[in-house]
Design a protein around this motif. Sequence first.
Motif, PDB file in Angstrom:
ATOM      1  N   GLY A   1      33.140 -10.419  -2.515  1.00 20.15           N
ATOM      2  CA  GLY A   1      32.320 -10.063  -1.203  1.00 20.15           C
ATOM      3  C   GLY A   1      32.440 -11.009  -0.211  1.00 20.15           C
ATOM      4  O   GLY A   1      31.385 -11.046   0.873  1.00 20.15           O
ATOM      5  N   THR A   2      33.530 -11.813   0.164  1.00 20.51           N
ATOM      6  CA  THR A   2      33.643 -12.815   1.124  1.00 20.51           C
ATOM      7  C   THR A   2      33.756 -11.964   2.713  1.00 20.51           C
ATOM      8  O   THR A   2      34.383 -11.087   2.650  1.00 20.51           O
ATOM      9  CB  THR A   2      35.162 -13.348   1.188  1.00 20.51           C
ATOM     10  N   ASP A   3      32.892 -12.255   3.386  1.00 25.19           N
ATOM     11  CA  ASP A   3      32.839 -11.554   4.814  1.00 25.19           C
ATOM     12  C   ASP A   3      33.705 -12.474   5.715  1.00 25.19           C
ATOM     13  O   ASP A   3      33.226 -13.629   6.349  1.00 25.19           O
ATOM     14  CB  ASP A   3      31.301 -11.737   5.248  1.00 25.19           C
ATOM     15  N   PHE A   4      35.020 -11.782   6.002  1.00 25.95           N
ATOM     16  CA  PHE A   4      35.971 -12.418   6.946  1.00 25.95           C
ATOM     17  C   PHE A   4      35.566 -12.625   8.159  1.00 25.95           C
ATOM     18  O   PHE A   4      35.951 -13.544   9.001  1.00 25.95           O
ATOM     19  CB  PHE A   4      37.254 -11.930   6.576  1.00 25.95           C
ATOM     20  N   GLU A   5      34.741 -11.629   8.761  1.00 25.17           N
ATOM     21  CA  GLU A   5      34.252 -11.722  10.200  1.00 25.17           C
ATOM     22  C   GLU A   5      33.274 -12.860  10.443  1.00 25.17           C
ATOM     23  O   GLU A   5      33.522 -13.446  11.448  1.00 25.17           O
ATOM     24  CB  GLU A   5      33.504 -10.299  10.366  1.00 25.17           C
ATOM     25  N   ILE A   6      32.329 -13.170   9.327  1.00 26.17           N
ATOM     26  CA  ILE A   6      31.705 -14.321   9.482  1.00 26.17           C
ATOM     27  C   ILE A   6      32.422 -15.651   9.783  1.00 26.17           C
ATOM     28  O   ILE A   6      32.096 -16.327  10.237  1.00 26.17           O
ATOM     29  CB  ILE A   6      30.626 -14.385   8.208  1.00 26.17           C
ATOM     30  N   LEU A   7      33.441 -15.579   8.696  1.00 26.92           N
ATOM     31  CA  LEU A   7      34.247 -16.799   8.694  1.00 26.92           C
ATOM     32  C   LEU A   7      35.070 -16.956   9.965  1.00 26.92           C
ATOM     33  O   LEU A   7      35.067 -18.164  10.548  1.00 26.92           O
ATOM     34  CB  LEU A   7      35.142 -16.696   7.494  1.00 26.92           C
ATOM     35  N   GLN A   8      35.497 -15.880  10.498  1.00 27.14           N
ATOM     36  CA  GLN A   8      36.226 -15.808  11.788  1.00 27.14           C
ATOM     37  C   GLN A   8      35.341 -16.374  12.896  1.00 27.14           C
ATOM     38  O   GLN A   8      35.510 -17.066  13.698  1.00 27.14           O
ATOM     39  CB  GLN A   8      36.581 -14.388  12.488  1.00 27.14           C
ATOM     40  N   ALA A   9      33.956 -15.810  12.937  1.00 27.15           N
ATOM     41  CA  ALA A   9      32.872 -16.288  13.818  1.00 27.15           C
ATOM     42  C   ALA A   9      32.548 -17.882  13.757  1.00 27.15           C
ATOM     43  O   ALA A   9      32.554 -18.414  14.729  1.00 27.15           O
ATOM     44  CB  ALA A   9      31.685 -15.481  13.644  1.00 27.15           C
ATOM     45  N   GLN A  10      32.569 -18.379  12.442  1.00 34.58           N
ATOM     46  CA  GLN A  10      32.016 -19.689  12.138  1.00 34.58           C
ATOM     47  C   GLN A  10      33.417 -20.566  12.683  1.00 34.58           C
ATOM     48  O   GLN A  10      33.141 -21.622  13.478  1.00 34.58           O
ATOM     49  CB  GLN A  10      31.975 -19.804  10.755  1.00 34.58           C
ATOM     50  N   LEU A  11      34.621 -20.231  12.526  1.00 32.87           N
ATOM     51  CA  LEU A  11      35.710 -20.906  13.070  1.00 32.87           C
ATOM     52  C   LEU A  11      35.771 -20.759  14.554  1.00 32.87           C
ATOM     53  O   LEU A  11      36.170 -22.036  15.114  1.00 32.87           O
ATOM     54  CB  LEU A  11      37.193 -20.304  12.469  1.00 32.87           C
ATOM     55  N   ALA A  12      35.640 -19.782  15.210  1.00 31.26           N
ATOM     56  CA  ALA A  12      35.605 -19.927  16.573  1.00 31.26           C
ATOM     57  C   ALA A  12      34.546 -20.811  17.057  1.00 31.26           C
ATOM     58  O   ALA A  12      34.657 -21.359  18.273  1.00 31.26           O
ATOM     59  CB  ALA A  12      35.394 -18.533  17.048  1.00 31.26           C
ATOM     60  N   GLU A  13      33.269 -20.805  16.492  1.00 35.48           N
ATOM     61  CA  GLU A  13      32.141 -21.636  16.832  1.00 35.48           C
ATOM     62  C   GLU A  13      32.465 -22.966  16.724  1.00 35.48           C
ATOM     63  O   GLU A  13      32.180 -23.955  17.588  1.00 35.48           O
ATOM     64  CB  GLU A  13      31.141 -21.102  16.147  1.00 35.48           C
ATOM     65  N   GLU A  14      33.155 -23.408  15.679  1.00 36.28           N
ATOM     66  CA  GLU A  14      33.144 -24.783  15.484  1.00 36.28           C
ATOM     67  C   GLU A  14      34.450 -25.439  16.005  1.00 36.28           C
ATOM     68  O   GLU A  14      34.765 -26.770  16.321  1.00 36.28           O
ATOM     69  CB  GLU A  14      33.302 -25.196  13.820  1.00 36.28           C
ATOM     70  N   VAL A  15      35.681 -24.726  15.921  1.00 38.30           N
ATOM     71  CA  VAL A  15      36.972 -25.318  16.486  1.00 38.30           C
ATOM     72  C   VAL A  15      37.423 -24.716  17.955  1.00 38.30           C
ATOM     73  O   VAL A  15      37.165 -23.674  18.285  1.00 38.30           O
ATOM     74  CB  VAL A  15      38.153 -24.780  15.347  1.00 38.30           C
TER      75      VAL A  15
END
Length: 293
Positions: A166-180
């Motif tokens: 159930g890993t949501d890759f869209e959320i991971l991509q959004a968090q990555l773009a926000e932090e890095v």
Amino acid sequence: MIDLSQPSNLFPDFERDPQREIHFSPTLTAICIMVCMCGFALLLWSVSFSEGYRDPATASRDLERLASRMLSFESRLSELSAFEQTMFHLWGEDGDTREQLRLWYAELPKEGQNPLDELYLGILYGEAESRRDLRALMAVWSQESHPFPIFWRLLEVVYLGNVPVGTDFEILQAQLAEEVPANWFYFQLAKRLASQSGDKALRENLQRQFQQLTDPQLEKWRLLVVFEGSMGGIGLICLVYLWGMRFENRMFQKTERFNQRLTSWSFKEGLAVLARGGALSTIFIALVAVVPY
């Protein structure tokens, strides 16, 4: 019979003719010497300043820019022509860039360290497939607060292959773009996440963005190669010309114009030539230093 009482004239007279001496402008020579002295003083000042105390935040930003620039260029090395790749290796690139960067990031002072530096070090460990070092680094993050839990989750999914159901890759991509920030480290993680999620369109879009970001750097490097090659070619042509003139002078002693300049330069001529060459080199180095990357 040869009259030994008279001085022989077996060798031509190479006495310097004052009228044939090259005249350089004393004012321009003095200006060139001042430029050389200012450049040397600035170099000494920069070296002395670099050996003193540096703000860890400044060192972190400088290392981030340097690492992103070097890794971005190396990632596009396969797109260069065979000649450009040869020039890249002739300039002393040994292919150990990532190992050097891992050592530099590991040597950063821990006090006041930017959390992104820890992430960048983890990415370098992951790219080198050094899972033991990566796990040791991530074990320290378990006691840290935001944003380390996000970094831990990103590296676990991308490099350790632990993808919870159930890993949501869209959320991971959004968090990555926000932090890095948008640098080599960001695009490397984002493209790997897109590959794991099977989103080919996103990966192609990220690759296009990465190329647009690094195209100016690639073009500047190509211009530098063309300039260096042109200077080397001009120097080679001048060297061949001078060698040909000397060979012609030895074979045909009737070449009077070359015989008249066989004597060494005077002190004034040598100083003027060295001053102009040093000033041009100083100006060129300054121009290269101020060009934005």
